[in-house]
Scaffold this motif. Structure first.
Motif, mmCIF file in Angstrom:
data_model
loop_
_atom_site.group_PDB
_atom_site.id
_atom_site.type_symbol
_atom_site.label_atom_id
_atom_site.label_comp_id
_atom_site.label_asym_id
_atom_site.label_seq_id
_atom_site.Cartn_x
_atom_site.Cartn_y
_atom_site.Cartn_z
ATOM 1 N N MET A 34 0.844 -1.195 0.000
ATOM 2 C CA MET A 34 0.000 0.000 0.000
ATOM 3 C C MET A 34 0.882 1.249 0.000
ATOM 4 O O MET A 34 1.902 1.300 0.688
ATOM 5 N N LYS A 35 0.466 2.265 -0.749
ATOM 6 C CA LYS A 35 1.237 3.500 -0.868
ATOM 7 C C LYS A 35 1.410 4.188 0.489
ATOM 8 O O LYS A 35 0.464 4.308 1.269
ATOM 9 N N SER A 36 2.640 4.654 0.725
ATOM 10 C CA SER A 36 2.977 5.322 1.980
ATOM 11 C C SER A 36 3.881 6.515 1.724
ATOM 12 O O SER A 36 4.744 6.467 0.846
ATOM 13 N N ARG A 37 3.675 7.570 2.493
ATOM 14 C CA ARG A 37 4.558 8.746 2.490
ATOM 15 C C ARG A 37 4.914 9.036 3.935
ATOM 16 O O ARG A 37 4.032 9.346 4.743
ATOM 17 N N ILE A 38 6.205 8.918 4.231
ATOM 18 C CA ILE A 38 6.645 9.058 5.615
ATOM 19 C C ILE A 38 7.819 10.021 5.684
ATOM 20 O O ILE A 38 8.843 9.816 5.024
ATOM 21 N N ASN A 39 7.683 11.064 6.480
ATOM 22 C CA ASN A 39 8.794 11.962 6.754
ATOM 23 C C ASN A 39 9.612 11.299 7.864
ATOM 24 O O ASN A 39 9.069 10.938 8.900
ATOM 25 N N ARG A 40 10.893 11.153 7.660
ATOM 26 C CA ARG A 40 11.744 10.395 8.577
ATOM 27 C C ARG A 40 12.174 11.165 9.831
ATOM 28 O O ARG A 40 12.838 10.606 10.695
ATOM 29 N N LYS A 41 11.826 12.417 9.937
ATOM 30 C CA LYS A 41 12.299 13.239 11.049
ATOM 31 C C LYS A 41 11.273 13.331 12.171
ATOM 32 O O LYS A 41 10.072 13.254 11.939
ATOM 33 N N ALA A 42 11.764 13.555 13.397
ATOM 34 C CA ALA A 42 10.871 13.841 14.515
ATOM 35 C C ALA A 42 10.119 15.120 14.170
ATOM 36 O O ALA A 42 10.704 16.081 13.676
ATOM 37 N N GLY A 43 8.826 15.105 14.358
ATOM 38 C CA GLY A 43 7.987 16.234 13.985
ATOM 39 C C GLY A 43 7.399 16.083 12.595
ATOM 40 O O GLY A 43 6.470 16.795 12.222
ATOM 41 N N GLY A 44 7.946 15.160 11.814
ATOM 42 C CA GLY A 44 7.463 14.934 10.455
ATOM 43 C C GLY A 44 6.173 14.137 10.435
ATOM 44 O O GLY A 44 5.899 13.339 11.321
ATOM 45 N N ARG A 47 1.609 9.428 6.167
ATOM 46 C CA ARG A 47 0.315 8.972 5.661
ATOM 47 C C ARG A 47 0.585 7.631 4.985
ATOM 48 O O ARG A 47 1.364 7.573 4.038
ATOM 49 N N THR A 48 -0.010 6.555 5.506
ATOM 50 C CA THR A 48 0.256 5.225 4.989
ATOM 51 C C THR A 48 -1.032 4.513 4.607
ATOM 52 O O THR A 48 -2.131 5.014 4.847
ATOM 53 N N PHE A 49 -0.864 3.349 4.026
ATOM 54 C CA PHE A 49 -1.987 2.534 3.574
ATOM 55 C C PHE A 49 -2.938 3.332 2.707
ATOM 56 O O PHE A 49 -4.139 3.397 2.950
ATOM 57 N N ALA A 50 -2.352 3.959 1.686
ATOM 58 C CA ALA A 50 -3.113 4.738 0.695
ATOM 59 C C ALA A 50 -3.982 5.800 1.364
ATOM 60 O O ALA A 50 -5.091 6.073 0.929
ATOM 61 N N GLY A 51 -3.463 6.378 2.459
ATOM 62 C CA GLY A 51 -4.172 7.456 3.136
ATOM 63 C C GLY A 51 -5.086 7.018 4.261
ATOM 64 O O GLY A 51 -5.728 7.852 4.897
ATOM 65 N N MET A 52 -5.127 5.738 4.571
ATOM 66 C CA MET A 52 -6.023 5.261 5.631
ATOM 67 C C MET A 52 -5.462 5.478 7.038
ATOM 68 O O MET A 52 -6.211 5.486 8.007
ATOM 69 N N LEU A 53 -4.143 5.664 7.146
ATOM 70 C CA LEU A 53 -3.499 5.928 8.428
ATOM 71 C C LEU A 53 -2.694 7.211 8.304
ATOM 72 O O LEU A 53 -2.104 7.478 7.263
ATOM 73 N N GLU A 54 -2.652 7.984 9.397
ATOM 74 C CA GLU A 54 -1.898 9.232 9.372
ATOM 75 C C GLU A 54 -1.379 9.552 10.760
ATOM 76 O O GLU A 54 -1.833 8.974 11.752
ATOM 77 N N GLY A 55 -0.432 10.475 10.797
ATOM 78 C CA GLY A 55 0.072 10.885 12.092
ATOM 79 C C GLY A 55 1.334 11.695 12.002
ATOM 80 O O GLY A 55 1.662 12.269 10.966
ATOM 81 N N LYS A 56 2.046 11.706 13.136
ATOM 82 C CA LYS A 56 3.231 12.536 13.284
ATOM 83 C C LYS A 56 4.269 11.770 14.090
ATOM 84 O O LYS A 56 3.939 11.121 15.092
ATOM 85 N N ASN A 57 5.521 11.854 13.648
ATOM 86 C CA ASN A 57 6.622 11.247 14.401
ATOM 87 C C ASN A 57 6.923 12.129 15.612
ATOM 88 O O ASN A 57 7.233 13.309 15.460
ATOM 89 N N ARG A 64 16.515 1.975 16.550
ATOM 90 C CA ARG A 64 16.144 1.520 17.888
ATOM 91 C C ARG A 64 14.667 1.747 18.228
ATOM 92 O O ARG A 64 14.021 0.879 18.777
ATOM 93 N N GLN A 65 14.143 2.947 17.927
ATOM 94 C CA GLN A 65 12.780 3.230 18.380
ATOM 95 C C GLN A 65 12.116 4.317 17.542
ATOM 96 O O GLN A 65 12.765 5.267 17.107
ATOM 97 N N ILE A 66 10.800 4.135 17.356
ATOM 98 C CA ILE A 66 9.949 5.121 16.687
ATOM 99 C C ILE A 66 8.741 5.332 17.590
ATOM 100 O O ILE A 66 8.101 4.373 18.023
ATOM 101 N N VAL A 67 8.438 6.601 17.880
ATOM 102 C CA VAL A 67 7.248 6.942 18.662
ATOM 103 C C VAL A 67 6.404 7.872 17.802
ATOM 104 O O VAL A 67 6.904 8.879 17.296
ATOM 105 N N GLN A 68 5.131 7.517 17.624
ATOM 106 C CA GLN A 68 4.259 8.295 16.750
ATOM 107 C C GLN A 68 2.910 8.593 17.404
ATOM 108 O O GLN A 68 2.374 7.782 18.150
ATOM 109 N N ALA A 69 2.375 9.772 17.077
ATOM 110 C CA ALA A 69 0.954 10.051 17.274
ATOM 111 C C ALA A 69 0.301 9.449 16.032
ATOM 112 O O ALA A 69 0.690 9.777 14.905
ATOM 113 N N TRP A 70 -0.647 8.551 16.206
ATOM 114 C CA TRP A 70 -1.113 7.678 15.126
ATOM 115 C C TRP A 70 -2.630 7.614 15.154
ATOM 116 O O TRP A 70 -3.237 7.540 16.221
#
Length: 129
Positions: A34-44, A47-57, A64-70
């Motif tokens: 599924m299409k995904s666009r992810i900014n790799r930076k904290a604060g970035g 939008r994943t799964f063709a727009g079905m999921l979104e949030g902020k790093n 080691r670790q990824i923490v997201q508002a999802w």
């Protein structure tokens, strides 16, 4: 308040490879189908799964670790969750420890079942293991 979703999954690869599969837009798209666009930076934003999921790093510790508002985009606008993915080396490969808190009750079962269905199984297939 719903219970936290907690999962531990092992893969025959490295923590770096798993980290990249999640945080690299092209690898995320290929590994899930599924299409995904992810900014790799904290604060970035992502939008994943063709727009079905979104949030902020919220925080990123490379390999080691990824923490997201999802959130799922079909959730009520005010509903957000926190996702914590921790990557570690284990005998025979790598492990992901997932903690997902704040998932709304009306979608808790779907999200809990979605992690293995839409991530872990496709990732294992993608990795050929």
């Amino acid at each position: 308040m719903t219970a936290a979703i907690q999962e531990t999954v092992r893969f025959r690869t490295t923590p770096h490879a798993l980290f990249e599969m999640y945080l690299d837009s092209k690898k995320h798209s290929k590994s899930t189908g599924m299409k995904s666009r992810i900014n790799r930076k904290a604060g970035g934003r992502f939008r994943t799964f063709a727009g079905m999921l979104e949030g902020k790093n919220l925080a990123i510790v490379p390999d080691r670790q990824i923490v997201q508002a999802w959130r799922a985009t079909h959730w009520k606008k005010e509903d957000w969750s926190i996702l914590i993915l921790t990557f570690s080396k284990v005998p025979g490969g790598a492990q992901i420890d997932l903690v997902h808190v704040g998932v709304p009750a009306y979608d808790h079962k779907g999200v809990r079942q979605g992690w293995p269905k839409y991530y872990w199984k496709p990732w294992k297939k993608f990795l050929g293991k």
